[in-house]
Design a protein around this motif. Structure first.
Motif, PDB file in Angstrom:
ATOM      1  N   LEU A 119      11.929  36.373  53.402  1.00 46.87           N
ATOM      2  CA  LEU A 119      11.289  35.061  53.440  1.00 46.87           C
ATOM      3  C   LEU A 119       9.990  35.076  52.623  1.00 46.87           C
ATOM      4  CD1 LEU A 119      11.358  32.168  54.533  1.00 46.87           C
ATOM      5  CD2 LEU A 119      10.179  32.976  56.589  1.00 46.87           C
ATOM      6  N   SER A 161      14.807  27.032  53.204  1.00 45.02           N
ATOM      7  CA  SER A 161      13.427  26.547  53.124  1.00 45.02           C
ATOM      8  C   SER A 161      13.263  25.463  52.075  1.00 45.02           C
ATOM      9  CB  SER A 161      12.476  27.701  52.796  1.00 45.02           C
ATOM     10  OG  SER A 161      12.728  28.193  51.493  1.00 45.02           O
ATOM     11  N   TRP A 172      17.921  32.353  56.232  1.00 41.20           N
ATOM     12  CA  TRP A 172      16.941  31.280  56.373  1.00 41.20           C
ATOM     13  C   TRP A 172      17.152  30.269  55.247  1.00 41.20           C
ATOM     14  CZ3 TRP A 172      14.347  31.281  51.812  1.00 41.20           C
ATOM     15  CH2 TRP A 172      14.205  32.496  51.138  1.00 41.20           C
ATOM     16  N   THR A 208       9.565  33.595  48.986  1.00 38.57           N
ATOM     17  CA  THR A 208       9.228  32.202  48.674  1.00 38.57           C
ATOM     18  C   THR A 208       7.846  32.101  48.044  1.00 38.57           C
ATOM     19  OG1 THR A 208       8.449  31.880  50.949  1.00 38.57           O
ATOM     20  CG2 THR A 208      10.723  31.230  50.461  1.00 38.57           C
ATOM     21  N   LYS A 217       2.102  29.812  52.301  1.00 32.36           N
ATOM     22  CA  LYS A 217       2.923  30.937  51.856  1.00 32.36           C
ATOM     23  C   LYS A 217       2.099  32.223  51.971  1.00 32.36           C
ATOM     24  CE  LYS A 217       4.391  29.014  47.915  1.00 32.36           C
ATOM     25  NZ  LYS A 217       5.229  28.823  46.696  1.00 32.36           N
ATOM     26  N   ILE A 244       5.311  26.116  52.483  1.00 27.21           N
ATOM     27  CA  ILE A 244       6.755  25.968  52.671  1.00 27.21           C
ATOM     28  C   ILE A 244       7.025  25.470  54.095  1.00 27.21           C
ATOM     29  CG2 ILE A 244       7.280  27.891  51.118  1.00 27.21           C
ATOM     30  CD1 ILE A 244       8.209  29.421  53.703  1.00 27.21           C
ATOM     31  N   SER A 245       8.208  24.929  54.260  1.00 23.90           N
ATOM     32  CA  SER A 245       8.787  24.758  55.595  1.00 23.90           C
ATOM     33  C   SER A 245      10.130  25.469  55.577  1.00 23.90           C
ATOM     34  CB  SER A 245       8.958  23.274  55.948  1.00 23.90           C
ATOM     35  OG  SER A 245       9.843  22.645  55.030  1.00 23.90           O
ATOM     36  N   ALA A 246      10.540  26.038  56.704  1.00 20.40           N
ATOM     37  CA  ALA A 246      11.773  26.831  56.711  1.00 20.40           C
ATOM     38  C   ALA A 246      12.382  26.859  58.100  1.00 20.40           C
ATOM     39  CB  ALA A 246      11.491  28.260  56.236  1.00 20.40           C
TER      40      ALA A 246
END
Length: 549
Positions: free
Chosen positions: A333, A262, A260, A336, A321, A269-271
């Motif tokens: 993930l 991000s 992934w 993060t 998150k 976050i965006s991922a």
């Protein structure tokens, strides 16, 4: 004891420097508020840089291509109970994402927090497409899709919402399908290919986040600041992060099964998460010499035989998150939620905090309860430290006398001081070592409270939001007062300069904590209060024992 004086002076200097740095950060982060979502023309102009390839090449580095500025699409609006998105039909990019369950400011609950947006001050978009032999994106431009509606809404009682954008090629029909899920922040982004031609259809899926280097004001006070930048997982590191300065110095690329990539900031976050069963290539880079950065992936090529159908997809996440949700989406993930190098200690602390919240139903009380549990676990260790400090306090008059007699002869004064310690069976480090052993736990808890999105906009007593400073500064003043009380129980340093510095420390830390999130200050107030009560109890026990002898 010169080293103690020097250490205190260095600490005071560091605090003052952090105050200046914090003020400078505050000034730099005062940018105009986000404008409304970009218009069709604006979103097209801001989302044109995408990976490109020659007719038969599959790119591995995410090199941007030039597009035809005359081509533009329209914006499709999508509404679910967790996401409000704008999708540009030109390329099918997500150009705006707001989170209705997380409002922008505590005093504007009708305004959702905007994570992705394009405007005059900020560029942040999630792009995706097909490249290669039959790709939709190339050096000549990006395809414009069509849709049957301008807006889509997740209906009551429905668990999913499907939004289809279609494109007719010479010998194939492509459907770019967005699938949304109730109560979730992930979106499945896929391409359905109906190959009506006589030749195999082939293309590669890519996804990338395009963003400038603007750092939102995290409002976490002085001290460790939340990370803002790119992050991904690699074969060698579960969580590898890059600041924008890192990407200005050097691009990065890697290949891994699954994986992934991000864009990380405080609380959100965006991922992009491609197919976890495939080998995917990831890239991070600066866009030319501009203040724009690309964080993306390319997947394995999809080949669709003549008169056949095929599908390729990835997932995109844009939201808080949330450790539990991120763990379900892809391996690592959840890292993060950046607890720093103490993540191995911070994760169980958060799990315990979350468990306590599930029992109590109040985050403020959960913080207090967690602090009590930690203090209980370290009760005996703290008691050893406090007993040592109480004995050192008893020796203060004798140490002062030694200094008066041998103040001009440092070697003799040191010898007499060590002899006093031996005669009285006191270890001068006995009060420090137990506290040092506990420091990793308290630092980990600091990160837990700073990184927990659950505290954002959460009220407690007179405090409307535990993630920002106390509006009337009651908690920082209580923190300073409890710190002062605790220090009164400690032995007074023999050096007058050192003693003055120690007296001034509660004032310095009170000023520093004025900007700390209230949840963190609540932890420190609780911890200081418990420490004072325990130390006072032990000190009185020793004094009573001495009075009997």
């Amino acid at each position: 004891m010169d080293w103690q004086k020097n250490l205190l002076l260095a600490a005071m200097g560091a605090v003052l420097i952090m105050l200046v740095m914090r003020w400078d950060d505050f000034q730099q982060n005062q940018v105009p508020a986000d404008l409304p979502a970009a218009t069709t023309a604006d979103s097209s102009a801001l989302s044109t840089e995408v990976p490109s390839a020659a007719a038969t090449d599959v790119p591995t580095t995410g090199e941007p291509g030039q597009t035809n500025p005359a081509v533009s699409g329209k914006v499709i609006r999508v509404f679910t109970n967790t996401l409000e998105l704008s999708i540009d039909t030109r390329g099918g990019d997500i150009v705006h994402a707001a989170l209705p369950k997380h409002f922008a400011h505590i005093d504007t609950p009708d305004e959702p927090f905007v994570l992705i947006s394009n405007n005059a001050n900020h560029t942040y978009t999630a792009q995706s497409g097909l490249i290669g032999k039959n790709g939709t994106d190339s050096a000549e431009g990006r395809a414009v899709f069509t849709s049957t509606a301008d807006a889509y809404t997740l209906e009551e009682g429905a668990d999913t919402l499907v939004v289809d954008l279609t494109l007719e090629q010479d010998s194939a029909t492509l459907t770019k399908r967005f699938t949304f899920f109730r109560n979730e922040y992930r979106v499945k982004v896929g391409y359905l290919v109906d190959n009506r031609g006589e030749e195999p259809w082939q293309a590669t899926l890519y996804g990338q986040i395009k963003r400038d280097s603007h750092k939102p004001d995290a409002d976490v006070g002085i001290g460790m600041q939340p990370f803002v930048g790119a992050a991904l997982t690699t074969e060698d590191e579960r969580y590898k992060k890059f600041s924008f300065d890192d990407l200005e110095d050097k691009n990065f690329k890697t290949q891994i099964q699954g994986g992934w990539v991000s864009m990380v900031q405080h609380y959100f976050i965006s991922a992009w998460i491609p197919d976890q069963s495939k080998q995917n290539q990831f890239f991070l880079k600066q866009q030319g010499n501009q203040d724009l950065f690309l964080m993306g992936f390319t997947s394995e090529a999809l080949s669709v035989a003549p008169a056949s159908q095929g599908e390729i997809s990835a997932e995109f996440y844009a939201g808080p998150k949330d450790t539990g949700e991120l763990e379900k989406i892809a391996p690592y993930l959840d890292l993060t939620v950046d607890y720093g190098w103490l993540w191995w200690l911070a994760k169980p602390l958060f799990s315990l905090l979350d468990y306590i919240y599930g029992l109590i139903g109040n985050w403020g009380l959960a913080i207090i309860a967690l602090t009590i549990i930690i203090k209980a676990l370290f009760f005996k260790l703290s008691a050893t430290s406090y007993r040592s400090m109480a004995r050192m306090r008893k020796l203060a008059p004798k140490m002062k006398e030694i200094k008066e007699r041998h103040g001009d002869d440092r070697q003799k004064m040191s010898q007499e001081t060590m002899k006093l310690y031996r005669d009285e069976k006191v270890n001068p480090l006995g009060g420090c070592l137990p506290m040092l052993i506990q420091m990793p736990v308290f630092l980990a808890l600091y990160w837990v409270l700073m990184e927990s999105v659950e505290l954002r906009h959460t009220p407690f007593l007179w405090i409307p939001d535990l993630s920002v400073k106390d509006p009337i500064f009651v908690l920082p003043l209580l923190m300073g007062f409890t710190m002062w009380l605790t220090m009164r129980l400690n032995p007074e340093p023999p050096d007058p300069m050192q003693a003055k510095i120690m007296q001034f420390m509660p004032v310095v830390f009170t000023v520093m904590f004025l900007w700390f999130p209230a949840g963190l200050v609540l932890y420190w107030v609780t911890n200081n209060t418990l420490s004072f009560l325990q130390q006072m109890y032990i000190t009185r026990q020793i004094e009573k024992a001495d009075a009997k002898t």
